[in-house]
Motif scaffolding. Structure first.
Motif, PDB file in Angstrom:
ATOM      1  N   UNK A   1       8.943 -10.129 -10.798  1.00 51.10           N
ATOM      2  CA  UNK A   1       9.788  -9.013 -10.356  1.00 51.10           C
ATOM      3  C   UNK A   1       8.937  -7.785 -10.047  1.00 51.10           C
ATOM      4  N   UNK A   2       7.988  -7.533 -10.930  1.00 48.97           N
ATOM      5  CA  UNK A   2       7.103  -6.385 -10.743  1.00 48.97           C
ATOM      6  C   UNK A   2       6.321  -6.533  -9.445  1.00 48.97           C
ATOM      7  N   UNK A   3       5.821  -7.743  -9.217  1.00 48.56           N
ATOM      8  CA  UNK A   3       5.032  -7.967  -8.005  1.00 48.56           C
ATOM      9  C   UNK A   3       5.887  -7.770  -6.758  1.00 48.56           C
ATOM     10  N   UNK A   4       7.071  -8.364  -6.749  1.00 47.40           N
ATOM     11  CA  UNK A   4       7.859  -8.225  -5.526  1.00 47.40           C
ATOM     12  C   UNK A   4       8.393  -6.809  -5.387  1.00 47.40           C
ATOM     13  N   UNK A   5       8.581  -6.123  -6.533  1.00 46.22           N
ATOM     14  CA  UNK A   5       8.963  -4.713  -6.462  1.00 46.22           C
ATOM     15  C   UNK A   5       7.886  -3.898  -5.769  1.00 46.22           C
ATOM     16  N   UNK A   6       6.648  -4.181  -6.123  1.00 47.67           N
ATOM     17  CA  UNK A   6       5.531  -3.469  -5.512  1.00 47.67           C
ATOM     18  C   UNK A   6       5.477  -3.757  -4.010  1.00 47.67           C
ATOM     19  N   UNK A   7       5.791  -4.977  -3.670  1.00 47.43           N
ATOM     20  CA  UNK A   7       5.799  -5.391  -2.267  1.00 47.43           C
ATOM     21  C   UNK A   7       6.829  -4.586  -1.491  1.00 47.43           C
ATOM     22  N   UNK A   8       8.035  -4.511  -2.046  1.00 47.76           N
ATOM     23  CA  UNK A   8       9.108  -3.766  -1.379  1.00 47.76           C
ATOM     24  C   UNK A   8       8.711  -2.302  -1.204  1.00 47.76           C
ATOM     25  N   UNK A   9       8.115  -1.775  -2.241  1.00 46.66           N
ATOM     26  CA  UNK A   9       7.719  -0.366  -2.197  1.00 46.66           C
ATOM     27  C   UNK A   9       6.734  -0.124  -1.054  1.00 46.66           C
ATOM     28  N   UNK A  10       5.762  -1.033  -0.956  1.00 46.15           N
ATOM     29  CA  UNK A  10       4.768  -0.887   0.107  1.00 46.15           C
ATOM     30  C   UNK A  10       5.402  -0.944   1.487  1.00 46.15           C
ATOM     31  N   UNK A  11       6.326  -1.888   1.638  1.00 46.09           N
ATOM     32  CA  UNK A  11       6.938  -2.068   2.955  1.00 46.09           C
ATOM     33  C   UNK A  11       7.833  -0.897   3.337  1.00 46.09           C
ATOM     34  N   UNK A  12       8.578  -0.369   2.342  1.00 46.44           N
ATOM     35  CA  UNK A  12       9.466   0.741   2.681  1.00 46.44           C
ATOM     36  C   UNK A  12       8.684   1.991   3.008  1.00 46.44           C
TER      37      UNK A  12
END
Lengths: 751, 129, 176
Positions: free
Chosen positions: A371-382
């Motif tokens: 979850x943390x990893x994909x959260x970081x991913x979303x943050x980067x993309x947004x």
């Protein structure tokens, strides 16, 4: 249907009881006259005896009974506490532990075990015999009765002007909660157990509440019991009540002493769920009350509207019933209520805590990691989309993910106190065997750390404690002649320090011998003869593998033994060991451990385009530093606000790119100044150092992915992590690198 | 736990109860007995094969017996096993249940059946011991 | 990232057939028993690790797990060799110290998955191979060519592969 889970609770609680017994025994010698203390000890043994009886573990009950008798003698000041008694009691504790573990594993006792048990029971009885022979002496000591003797009740009854009933027996009414069966308790066991403290004169099974068979639910308990009980001498209301202490609050237990007033039987009739006539019949037919007494009681009841309202208002709880019984002496009632309150609190705590399979928690942690990893991913993309509403929403979610992560990790945190306490026995046994006098002082037992860490730290700690006793602490004679107190102190301490947990084992023994260790180090080629070395570096040498073997042979009066193993174990937990010692004053061994094992906050940097992570809690600050040539010539030090720090250029170390040479990264991104360098300043185990990197990318939540066996010889990376875009970044092993830097710098300085 | 139907008719049904009879299978036992109790005049339960029991089973025995008295049916328990007898003894229920109890000579010392109501009233007590 | 899932060995025509994965490495064709192969992946980003022997190509992110990748060419011949266009990674599972270790094995190109009669595999010859003989568990003829069956536990011997110290003697043990 959870008899098994009830048993599990029994085993679990027994272990806890046993642990407290052990703890209490170990401090008993110094507290031989602290009545509260002895009383607590007695209660723990009694609880085990009672609950073991409930589950039918007869051997445990029998043995505990012997044990309890001795403790009973102690709390009545009839048996004096001697070191022999404590030793025997400790053995008895061990044996009880064995019995319970056998019961848990469903194993049979071996003949040896049985012999040991008999021997111990014999020894225990020996103390009781002493009690009888000592009686004349001990009677001169003013006795402090803890619990009022039942005579007090009787006397009150007899001196009371109100006439009591004829019955010379206790009367016990039992009604159970509907689900007493399904909670795994069988009333049968309670009653069998009741026989241990007296004789059941009569018992009537009350079946009035059983419904028609078609409405009958076989899992609900409808039956109750009316018991006439001849208590053994010394058994009072509290003791009888204790038999039923495992019953939950929805059960009704009413206990009337012998010759109770008719009025109280009237109340009893009112308090029971069956009709007055039914109960009345039972009481007369069982011989509890005479017909006249019953009539009197029923008359009383009719006049008393109050008791009627009580009756219709549902069954009162046990404690409340007792409150309405005026004749119970105040202290007993308070004690019983207190006990009940205690039990209720315990019960509530138990209800509030759930036991979870560790695997399930691990699975959750893995998922949170993802979850943390994909959260970081979303943050980067947004971030790329520049949509402020979306960014805000993502921020919000990121905060929640943070909280989820923290709470999840917190599930695994347990206090270290239990581990510490387990050393009390070790210290006790060892000091006895070595003829040394040692006090173990524990601080910071409430400090919490990851459960895995707690488990894995046990062995290294044991090693250190043993070493302290074996090599550190002098004999009492030596201590006295050195002007020290005869009794040595070993201190176990735990606390938080800059993002790590510190566990300290210190003693006030003879300390490490600088002379001998230096000599050994020179012999092993670790130091050149005449080379200057600071204490700390020298002490830490005893943890080197070759050194300890040599130390064993020559018997250096320090602790060479197995320290390399300790260090290795702690290394594997990403921890650091540090030794501090002063000759003739003592030694402190300090273990620094990371807070958790799985997820950390990281600080992301690049070195030659490759991404690396520093654990954030070890990062003090990041800054630009200008190195001039002179600084470099003088050794790898730089000055930050007046503090001289060693540093290491990671480009140079990892890729052989000398500092000052422009790295490809710098060319691309353009650095501000010729000699400006980005530097990350870290601290671990009270040491600081700087690491020169190419770019600082900021904070990043890091899920530590182990690198596996292939890299177990690699000491400068502690793991890897996956960035939001799927890229792998390596996690810098800060403790090791700091160690490396300071060593390198020291050796350069020495040259 | 299992049941063996020895004989079955509207006049008399005899069933052997075998194995553990505890809260774990109390519901099962009840369901089984529901099938047979209501359709026969005289239900006989042979308890010789009952291994482990607990209070829930004891209560069940009492419950059918009580109900039978109420609706004028007959229920008898025969060949009680030792575990069953232990409960009947401690719970003072020999008279309450009112069945003929046979205790083997070698087991006599284990029981004294001294509890229970002193005056036995009502019907079911032809033979209390 | 493309995946090929591969399945276990079977009985065939009353002969014991074993299932092999064959691949090209340089000029030779090698094969490994399929039961140790978890999957084959095509090009994937490899993160290099500094200060390790060159046979350790780096680490990859395989669905959230970080796995090391061993360069077979470097392991066989000590070459450094660049990444060829058709480079593939075979993900192998090994038992080491009571744990299952997954390792990526970088090879030039996967050829095929085939059934092969066990009897037709000859024991390792003592000569005529240009890789270490202990890496080879057998040799067989297959379509005009020789097929070299690898002993994956020897090729990817964890103890041997992890027995490295950092260049310059820095950072190895902490005795400086």
């Amino acid at each position: 249907m959870n008899l098994d889970s009830a048993k599990k609770v029994f085993f679990l609680e027994s272990r806890e009881n046993l642990q407290r017994i052990e703890e209490n025994l170990l401090t008993l010698v110094d507290n031989a006259h602290d009545i509260e203390f002895i009383n607590a000890l007695f209660r723990e043994v009694h609880t085990i005896k009672g609950s073991a009886g409930m589950f039918g573990y007869q051997e445990v009950t029998d043995f505990a009974h012997n044990f309890e008798n001795v403790l009973d003698g102690v709390r009545k000041f009839e048996i004096t506490v001697t070191p022999e008694l404590v030793e025997t009691a400790l053995d008895a504790h061990d044996y009880m532990k064995l019995l319970i573990s056998y019961a848990e594993e469903d194993r049979e006792l071996t003949d040896d075990d049985l012999r040991q048990g008999e021997l111990l029971s014999e020894q225990l009885r020996g103390f009781e015999d002493e009690q009888t022979s000592n009686d004349s002496i001990s009677s001169s000591i003013p006795k402090k009765p803890l619990i009022q003797k039942p005579e007090a009740d009787k006397q009150r009854d007899q001196s009371s002007t109100a006439p009591g009933v004829e019955s010379k027996y206790w009367h016990i009414s039992l009604r159970f909660g509907e689900n007493v069966f399904t909670t795994g308790l069988d009333p049968f066991s309670f009653i069998v157990y009741l026989k241990n403290i007296g004789e059941i004169k009569n018992l009537i099974t009350v079946t009035e509440m059983i419904p028609e068979f078609k409405d009958f639910n076989p899992e609900i308990c409808y039956i109750g019991f009316e018991i006439d009980f001849d208590a053994a001498s010394g058994v009072d209301k509290t003791k009888i009540l204790e038999v039923f202490e495992f019953l939950t609050d929805d059960c009704t237990v009413i206990i009337l002493p012998p010759h109770s007033e008719v009025e109280h039987y009237c109340q009893l009739i009112a308090d029971l769920p069956e009709s007055a006539v039914q109960i009345g019949d039972i009481l007369t037919q069982s011989g509890t009350l005479t017909k006249i007494e019953l009539e009197e009681a029923l008359n009383l009841q009719q006049h008393s509207k109050k008791s009627d309202s009580l009756n219709t208002g549902g069954r009162p709880l046990l404690g409340e019933v007792m409150l309405t019984e005026k004749m119970i002496s105040q202290p007993i009632m308070e004690a019983a209520l207190e006990k009940q309150k205690e039990n209720r609190v315990k019960e509530e705590q138990r209800k509030r805590s759930i036991r979870i399979d560790a695997d399930k928690v691990d699975q959750l942690i893995t998922l949170v990691g993802e979850l943390v990893i994909s959260g970081a991913n979303i943050k980067q993309r947004t971030a790329k989309l520049e949509d402020s509403d979306l960014t805000e929403a993502v921020e919000q979610m990121a905060r929640l993910v943070d909280d989820v992560r923290d709470s999840t990790m917190y599930i695994r945190m347990v206090p270290i106190g239990e581990t510490f306490s387990s050393f009390k026995r070790t210290v006790h046994d060892l000091s006895r065997d070595m003829n040394k006098k040692v006090d173990l002082v524990i601080n910071g037992g409430e400090t919490e750390l990851d459960k895995t860490l707690v488990e894995k730290i046990q062995d290294p700690l044991m090693h250190i404690v043993r070493n302290a006793l074996d090599h550190g602490i002098e004999t009492p004679e030596e201590r006295v002649s050195n002007g020290k107190k005869q009794k040595a102190i070993v201190n176990l301490n735990a606390f938080h320090e800059s993002g790590s947990i510190v566990i300290e084992v210190s003693d006030d023994g003879q300390g490490l011998s600088r002379e001998k260790i230096y000599k050994k180090a020179v012999e092993n080629g670790l130091l050149a003869s005449g080379q200057t070395v600071d204490d700390r570096t020298l002490w830490n040498m005893i943890m080197l593998p070759g050194f300890s073997t040599a130390a064993q042979v020559t018997d250096i009066s320090g602790r060479g033994v197995g320290m390399d193993v300790v260090k290795k174990n702690i290394d594997s937990l990403r921890g650091v060991v540090d030794i501090d010692s002063k000759e003739s004053e003592g030694t402190t061994i300090r273990i620094h451990l990371p807070l958790t094992l799985a997820i950390i906050d990281g600080f992301l940097v690049t070195v030659e385009k490759q991404k690396y992570v520093f654990p954030l809690d070890m990062v003090l600050e990041c800054t630009d530093v200008e190195f001039n040539q002179d600084d470099k010539e003088g050794g790898d030090f730089f000055t930050l606000r007046g503090e001289v720090l060693p540093y290491l250029c990671l480009q140079e170390l990892f890729y052989g790119v000398a500092m000052g040479e422009k790295s490809s990264d710098e060319v691309q991104h353009g650095s501000q100044g010729e000699n400006k360098n980005k530097i990350v300043i870290v601290e671990y185990a009270r040491k600081r150092a700087g690491f020169v990197v190419d770019r600082l990318l900021g904070e990043f939540q890091t899920v530590i992915k182990p690198l596996g066996r292939l890299f177990h010889n690699m000491h400068w990376i502690s793991g890897a992590t996956i960035l939001g875009n799927g890229e792998v970044a390596l996690i810098i092993d800060v403790p090791r690198l700091i160690e490396y830097v300071s060593k390198m710098v020291n050796s350069r300085r020495a040259q | 736990m299992e049941f063996a139907i020895v004989s079955k008719s509207s006049a008399e049904t005899e069933i052997k109860v075998i194995g553990d009879c505890t809260i774990y299978n109390a519901q099962q036992i009840k369901t089984f007995l529901d099938e047979h109790y209501f359709v026969t005049d005289h239900l006989v339960l042979n308890l010789a094969g009952v291994d482990e029991v607990d209070s829930s089973f004891f209560q069940l025995l009492v419950a059918i017996k009580k109900d039978a008295t109420r609706i004028k049916k007959r229920v008898s328990y025969i060949s009680h096993s030792l575990p069953v007898l232990k409960y009947i003894d401690l719970y003072g229920a020999a008279a309450l249940l009112g069945d003929r109890i046979v205790v083997k000579k070698e087991d006599r010392e284990k029981f004294d059946f001294k509890y229970g109501l002193k005056i036995v009233k009502g019907e079911p007590s032809n033979e209390s011991r | 990232m493309k995946e090929k899932r591969i399945y276990e060995k079977e009985e065939h025509e009353n002969r014991t057939m074993i299932q092999l994965l064959s691949f090209r490495q340089g000029k030779e064709v090698y094969a490994v028993r399929i039961n140790s192969v978890r999957e084959v992946i095509d090009s994937i980003a490899i993160t290099p690790i500094p200060l390790v022997p060159h046979y350790i190509k780096g680490v990859i992110n395989l669905r959230g797990n970080v796995l090391p990748v061993i360069d077979l060419n470097a392991r066989f011949y000590g070459d450094r060799g660049g990444i060829e266009k058709s480079t593939s990674i075979i993900i192998v599972e090994l038992q080491s110290h009571e744990e299952i270790v997954s390792i990526g094995l970088m090879i030039d190109a996967v050829k095929e998955v085939m059934m092969f009669p066990e009897e037709e595999i000859d024991p390792t010859p003592d000569f005529g191979t240009n890789i270490r003989t202990d890496f080879i568990s057998g040799i067989a003829r297959h379509e005009e060519n020789y097929l070299i069956l690898l002993d994956i536990n020897a090729v990817l011997n964890i103890e041997e592969l992890s027995d490295f110290t950092c260049p310059d003697g820095v950072l190895e043990e902490r005795n400086g």
